[in-house]
Design an enzyme around this catalytic site. Structure first.
Site, PDB file in Angstrom:
ATOM      1  N   HIS A 165     -13.295  -8.423  -6.858  1.00  0.00           N
ATOM      2  CA  HIS A 165     -12.623  -7.440  -7.864  1.00  0.00           C
ATOM      3  C   HIS A 165     -12.309  -8.407  -8.984  1.00  0.00           C
ATOM      4  CE1 HIS A 165     -12.751  -4.089  -5.065  1.00  0.00           C
ATOM      5  NE2 HIS A 165     -11.820  -4.942  -4.647  1.00  0.00           N
TER       6      HIS A 165
ATOM      7  N   ALA B 148      -6.054  -3.380  -3.784  1.00  0.00           N
ATOM      8  CA  ALA B 148      -7.155  -4.302  -3.842  1.00  0.00           C
ATOM      9  C   ALA B 148      -6.569  -5.041  -5.442  1.00  0.00           C
ATOM     10  CB  ALA B 148      -8.211  -4.362  -3.443  1.00  0.00           C
TER      11      ALA B 148
ATOM     12  N   ASN C  78     -11.307   2.956  -4.275  1.00  0.00           N
ATOM     13  CA  ASN C  78     -10.367   3.683  -5.210  1.00  0.00           C
ATOM     14  C   ASN C  78      -9.531   3.183  -7.039  1.00  0.00           C
ATOM     15  OD1 ASN C  78      -9.425   5.768  -4.469  1.00  0.00           O
ATOM     16  ND2 ASN C  78      -9.906   4.708  -2.111  1.00  0.00           N
TER      17      ASN C  78
END
Ligand SMILES: NC(=O)C1=CN([C@@H]2O[C@H](COP(=O)(O)OP(=O)(O)OC[C@H]3O[C@@H](n4cnc5c(N)ncnc54)[C@H](O)[C@@H]3O)[C@@H](O)[C@H]2O)C=CC1
Ligand SMILES: O=C([O-])CC(=O)C(=O)O
Length: 271
Positions: A222, A124, A192
């Site tokens: 993110h 991601a 992760n």
């Protein structure tokens, strides 16, 4: 044609199987496994052309070329060592399992000894290409700030251990600040990406992670900042959460598909 087996028939597993089924990934979907039969049945119902067998991983690894893990960090421990012993390559989504240094070292050793590859998709986040290039010289710092809507953090051990009531968060709130080694254990289904970043860069202790619950958001954000001898870069991705699992961003599924396309394509582009 590459024979693929999948463990984890949830959000990412289903996307991968559909991509093989519709020809986006040129491979054979040989077998699937999940501990939850309902998820297996739901996945099978979405396929039009493939009829993968339901098979325990201990059996499928004797038949396939590549095992794809998209289940949980626990599943990585359960199936990846045996797959490598069976000379089967592996693609892993629950990368946080590698915060366990002993396990990480063991998997690298097994891959080398058995002449296997272990693939960790970007998942991601964006910017791993730049980090890998920059890592040829000294890196001074790597920082990840992850913001999710509170429901995207539900069920994390850190939330449960600290009795955090996510429904009561009504403004942007920093929940966690610390090294990636701790972040991936505290939020095993949420960051992760911090593990992938650590492995590509300066390791689990030096990679700093901040996790923020933000009720104003509908997307998972993110933000990565890297400083090193090369200079500095920042990347920011605003991810649409997967409809079937708000913890996982849709880009993670797309990244898994892109990695499998790369593995099966003789023409390789980019770092
Ligand atoms: N590397 C990355 O950037 C990202 C990694 N992830 C991770 O990828 C994994 C899959 O994510 P999703 O598909 O969204 O999750 P999901 O919750 O939608 O599906 C997971 C599936 O795996 C099964 N499962 C879990 N543990 C198992 C075990 N030990 N044995 C057999 N089956 C098991 C569950 O029953 C479920 O069907 C998760 O660990 C998630 O945290 C998710 C998003 C991004
Ligand atoms: O999908 C995301 O935004 C990130 C995620 O859950 C993970 O890295 O485990």
């Amino acid at each position: 044609m590459l024979k693929i087996g999948i463990i984890g028939c949830g959000t990412i597993g289903t996307s991968i199987c559909q991509a093989i089924d519709n020809g986006t990934i040129e491979a054979e979907l040989f077998a699937i496994y999940d501990r939850n039969q309902e998820d297996v049945d739901k996945l099978l119902a979405t396929l039009e052309n493939s009829r993968p067998e339901f098979m325990e991983t201990a059996t499928m690894i004797k038949e396939i070329d590549l095992l794809v893990e998209c289940a949980s960090q626990k599943a990585v421990y359960e199936v990846i060592p045996a797959a490598l012993h069976a000379h089967c390559d592996a693609m892993i989504m629950s990368v946080g399992a590698f915060a366990d240094e002993k396990f990480h070292k063991m998997i690298r050793g097994l891959a080398k000894d058995n002449n296997c590859k272990v693939y960790l998709p970007s998942g991601a986040i964006v910017g791993l290409d730049g980090l890998r290039s920059a890592s040829s010289e000294e890196i001074y710092s790597v920082t990840l700030t992850t913001q999710k809507p509170p429901r995207g953090l539900a069920g994390a051990p850190y939330i449960i251990r600290n009795n955090i009531d996510l429904d009561k968060i009504n403004g942007k709130t920093i929940l966690f600040e610390g090294p990636a080694s701790e972040a991936v254990k505290a939020f095993p289904a949420n960051v992760n990406v911090a593990a992938t970043l650590s492995i590509a860069g300066i390791g689990f202790e030096k990679t700093k992670v901040k996790i923020v619950a933000n009720p104003a958001l509908t997307r998972n954000i993110h933000e990565i900042t890297v400083e090193g001898a090369f200079g500095e870069f920042t990347t920011r991705v605003e991810n649409v959460p997967s409809p079937s699992n708000p913890k996982s961003s849709y880009l993670a599924s797309l990244s898994a598909i892109a990695t499998l396309k790369k593995i099966t394509d003789p023409f390789q582009v980019g770092t």
